[in-house]
Design a protein around this motif. Structure first.
Motif, PDB file in Angstrom:
ATOM      1  N   VAL A 119      -4.975  -8.712   3.734  1.00  9.27           N
ATOM      2  CA  VAL A 119      -4.864  -8.149   5.179  1.00  9.27           C
ATOM      3  C   VAL A 119      -4.498  -8.742   6.111  1.00  9.27           C
ATOM      4  N   GLU A 128     -11.066  -1.712   7.516  1.00  7.83           N
ATOM      5  CA  GLU A 128     -10.929  -0.370   7.376  1.00  7.83           C
ATOM      6  C   GLU A 128      -9.557   0.107   8.013  1.00  7.83           C
ATOM      7  N   LEU A 129      -8.782   1.116   7.645  1.00  9.58           N
ATOM      8  CA  LEU A 129      -7.749   1.504   8.292  1.00  9.58           C
ATOM      9  C   LEU A 129      -8.305   2.589   9.487  1.00  9.58           C
ATOM     10  N   SER A 130      -7.863   2.142  10.631  1.00 11.56           N
ATOM     11  CA  SER A 130      -8.382   2.906  11.810  1.00 11.56           C
ATOM     12  C   SER A 130      -7.485   4.388  11.869  1.00 11.56           C
ATOM     13  N   TYR A 182      -1.380  -7.756   8.819  1.00 13.16           N
ATOM     14  CA  TYR A 182      -1.782  -7.504  10.405  1.00 13.16           C
ATOM     15  C   TYR A 182      -1.636  -8.516  11.134  1.00 13.16           C
ATOM     16  N   LEU A 212      -5.695   5.543   1.399  1.00 17.11           N
ATOM     17  CA  LEU A 212      -5.282   4.463   1.967  1.00 17.11           C
ATOM     18  C   LEU A 212      -6.431   3.388   2.689  1.00 17.11           C
ATOM     19  N   SER A 213      -7.481   4.076   3.040  1.00 18.86           N
ATOM     20  CA  SER A 213      -8.597   3.120   3.383  1.00 18.86           C
ATOM     21  C   SER A 213      -9.139   2.418   2.268  1.00 18.86           C
ATOM     22  N   MET A 272      -8.914  -6.522   9.323  1.00 15.42           N
ATOM     23  CA  MET A 272      -9.079  -5.244   9.200  1.00 15.42           C
ATOM     24  C   MET A 272      -9.497  -4.478   8.105  1.00 15.42           C
ATOM     25  N   MET A 282      -4.141   3.729  13.611  1.00 14.22           N
ATOM     26  CA  MET A 282      -3.064   3.050  12.623  1.00 14.22           C
ATOM     27  C   MET A 282      -2.546   4.322  11.671  1.00 14.22           C
ATOM     28  N   LEU A 283      -3.354   5.091  11.219  1.00 19.54           N
ATOM     29  CA  LEU A 283      -3.017   6.219  10.390  1.00 19.54           C
ATOM     30  C   LEU A 283      -2.051   7.101  11.035  1.00 19.54           C
ATOM     31  N   HIS A 325      -7.132  -0.380   1.410  1.00 20.44           N
ATOM     32  CA  HIS A 325      -7.623  -1.713   2.509  1.00 20.44           C
ATOM     33  C   HIS A 325      -8.737  -2.528   1.827  1.00 20.44           C
TER      34      HIS A 325
END
Length: 365
Positions: A214, A224-226, A218, A202-203, A222, A229-230, A206
């Motif tokens: 992105v 990177e996927l934090s 959102y 998923l990262s 963003m 959020m994951l 993104h």
């Protein structure tokens, strides 16, 4: 003296409600109940009023304050006077002992003419341009069809009906979501619920998306996927997130979300589609699957928060039959709202049990 249930739209400005109340007072009306509804036309107020003489005088007076010019009035019963929350709680208590009487309870809750069990494969029963029939999903195959000739159902009533269903029916949780769908161009996509082990993939998705893509998802940058959020994406208590991969592919090319909201019976959907896969029907395929899942969950409505400039999302939601309303005056963001039963009306298709409109979407890309 006679009781009447009167509905009228109210101007969304300071003093709008006061003007309506004043008009009723000048006609000698005694307001004994008030309920505020939301609908495609905006705010709709419902009054239970004790009126001396001819109620038509009050209806004409309210018409002068109504922005749409439409005022409806139907006779009310003494038993209808009281707190809506109390009435709903009493119905819930009754249904816990006799859940099969749900149609009768929904008819009483909505002051309807009648209600009966139906099969969701026959959703054409609820096709009614006037909005005087409403299909309330109860599970993957069953629903209750409610009819009321006097005036159309509002979205608030739809949410109330779904809340009553959810309060007495056991939660079945998300339906199986590992499945394959086909886009309008013939591309096969594999859908699978997101797991914590998917974090690197998923990262990577993104990172492959442009900053504009992105930001459209959102409303902020963003890169990177934090981890937070994951965790949200993997939490079944918040909803469902699907990773979309080409048939046989390893890396996801899109994400689709169906998340619970604070409003009973309402889910929020959102998408993130990799730039190279945009315009190929991926978003439409996700919209179809998420709306079918929303019906299986017993949701009455799905919403999407998006920007006016997000042409792809706006196109998908309008194909579903969404009404679009802005936030404030001239703001860049809007809310697209889709009644689930309306989106599922029509012929056959849609995961072999829902269809019509959603099945036709696949032919539009």
């Amino acid at each position: 003296m006679s009781l009447w249930r009167i509905r009228t739209a109210v101007e969304d400005r300071p003093g709008g409600l006061a003007g309506v109340v004043g008009a009723l007072a000048r006609c000698g009306g005694d307001i004994v109940g008030l309920s505020i509804h939301t609908d495609v036309s905006g705010v709709v107020d419902e009054f239970v009023v004790d009126i001396p003489g001819d109620h038509a005088v009050a209806v004409r007076a309210l018409g002068e304050h109504c922005p749409t010019g439409t005022v409806t009035a139907v006779p009310a019963q003494r038993r209808e006077v009281g707190d809506d929350v109390t009435r709903a709680l009493l119905l819930t208590a009754r249904l816990r002992s006799h859940p099969n009487r749900l149609p009768d309870a929904l008819a009483e809750l909505l002051s309807a003419d009648g209600a009966h069990w139906t099969n969701l494969t026959r959703v054409e029963e609820a096709a009614d341009p006037a909005g005087t029939a409403m299909l309330v999903p109860v599970g993957p195959l069953r629903g209750v069809l409610v009819r009321r000739r006097s005036h159309a159902f509002t979205w608030t009533e739809s949410s109330r009906a779904e809340a009553l269903v959810r309060s007495v029916m056991p939660s079945t949780g998300p339906v199986p979501t590992d499945r394959t769908v086909r886009t309008a161009g013939g591309e096969e996509l594999s859908l699978r619920q997101v797991r914590e082990a998917d974090a690197p993939a998923l990262s990577g998705l993104h990172r492959r998306c442009s900053a504009e893509t992105v930001r459209s998802r959102y409303f902020a940058g963003m890169a990177e996927l934090s981890p937070y959020m994951l965790r949200v994406f993997c939490d079944p208590g918040r909803g469902l997130t699907l990773a979309v991969r080409p048939r046989g592919g390893k890396d996801p090319v899109a994400l689709g979300h169906l998340m619970y909201t604070l409003d009973p019976g309402v889910g929020e959907i959102a998408f993130l589609v990799e730039d190279a896969w945009q315009g190929r029907g991926v978003g439409t395929a996700l919209a179809r699957e998420l709306t079918v899942i929303a019906a299986d969950w017993g949701l009455a409505e799905v919403r999407a928060e998006t920007a006016l400039a997000n042409a792809g999302m706006m196109r998908i939601m309008r194909r579903l039959g969404a009404s679009v309303r802005g936030h404030g005056e001239g703001g860049p963001y809007v809310q697209a709202r889709v009644p689930v039963a309306e989106a599922l009306q029509g012929g056959s298709g849609g995961a072999a049990r829902h269809g019509g409109r959603l099945a036709r979407l696949m032919g539009q890309g």
